[in-house]
Design a protein around this motif. Structure first.
Motif, mmCIF file in Angstrom:
data_model
loop_
_atom_site.group_PDB
_atom_site.id
_atom_site.type_symbol
_atom_site.label_atom_id
_atom_site.label_comp_id
_atom_site.label_asym_id
_atom_site.label_seq_id
_atom_site.Cartn_x
_atom_site.Cartn_y
_atom_site.Cartn_z
ATOM 1 N N SER A 1 -46.034 40.062 6.043
ATOM 2 C CA SER A 1 -46.585 39.730 4.726
ATOM 3 C C SER A 1 -46.444 38.231 4.450
ATOM 4 N N PHE A 2 -45.518 37.571 5.117
ATOM 5 C CA PHE A 2 -45.396 36.110 5.077
ATOM 6 C C PHE A 2 -46.083 35.500 6.300
ATOM 7 N N LEU A 3 -45.767 36.020 7.469
ATOM 8 C CA LEU A 3 -46.212 35.394 8.718
ATOM 9 C C LEU A 3 -47.723 35.407 8.915
ATOM 10 N N ASN A 4 -48.426 36.410 8.357
ATOM 11 C CA ASN A 4 -49.876 36.421 8.550
ATOM 12 C C ASN A 4 -50.578 35.379 7.682
ATOM 13 N N ARG A 5 -49.819 34.652 6.879
ATOM 14 C CA ARG A 5 -50.380 33.583 6.054
ATOM 15 C C ARG A 5 -50.039 32.191 6.590
ATOM 16 N N VAL A 6 -49.441 32.159 7.798
ATOM 17 C CA VAL A 6 -49.099 30.893 8.445
ATOM 18 C C VAL A 6 -49.537 30.939 9.910
#
Length: 113
Positions: free
Chosen positions: A93-98
């Motif tokens: 949920s964090f990593l797919n935005r970086v």
């Protein structure tokens, strides 16, 4: 250590330690850490999560802000596990935005624009 990437960061402005985990769907933590971070997880949506240790009861929450280095993201989905967890999992949920790139023994995260 042992191929894991660990970093300092914060959730809702409170410092915590993350383990980068591409196998975790969300930013996940134990209830003790959620309490320490001031997350009212019991107001979240109750559900279950499939973990390496089997099915676990969880609360689904929205984290106002998750920060790692200079990357600050708002509205990140998180799950709080009733069982103890030694570290907060920095999940997809964090990593797919970086963007993630391994450089030797380091993992470099850059914010997508």
């Amino acid at each position: 250590a042992q191929g894991h990437f660990i970093t300092q960061g914060s959730i809702n402005g409170n410092a915590t330690r993350f383990l980068v985990d591409t196998g975790a769907t969300t930013v996940a933590m134990g209830s003790a850490e959620a309490k320490r971070l001031g997350i009212a997880y019991q107001n979240g949506e109750r559900g279950f999560s499939s973990t390496a240790n089997g099915i676990a009861p969880v609360y689904r929450v929205s984290l106002n802000n998750v920060k790692v280095g200079s990357i600050s993201l708002n509205g990140v989905t998180g799950t709080v596990h009733e069982s103890a967890m030694p570290v907060v999992l920095l999940g997809m949920s964090f990593l797919n935005r970086v963007n993630m790139k391994r450089e030797g023994n380091s993992m470099v995260l850059t914010k997508r624009f």
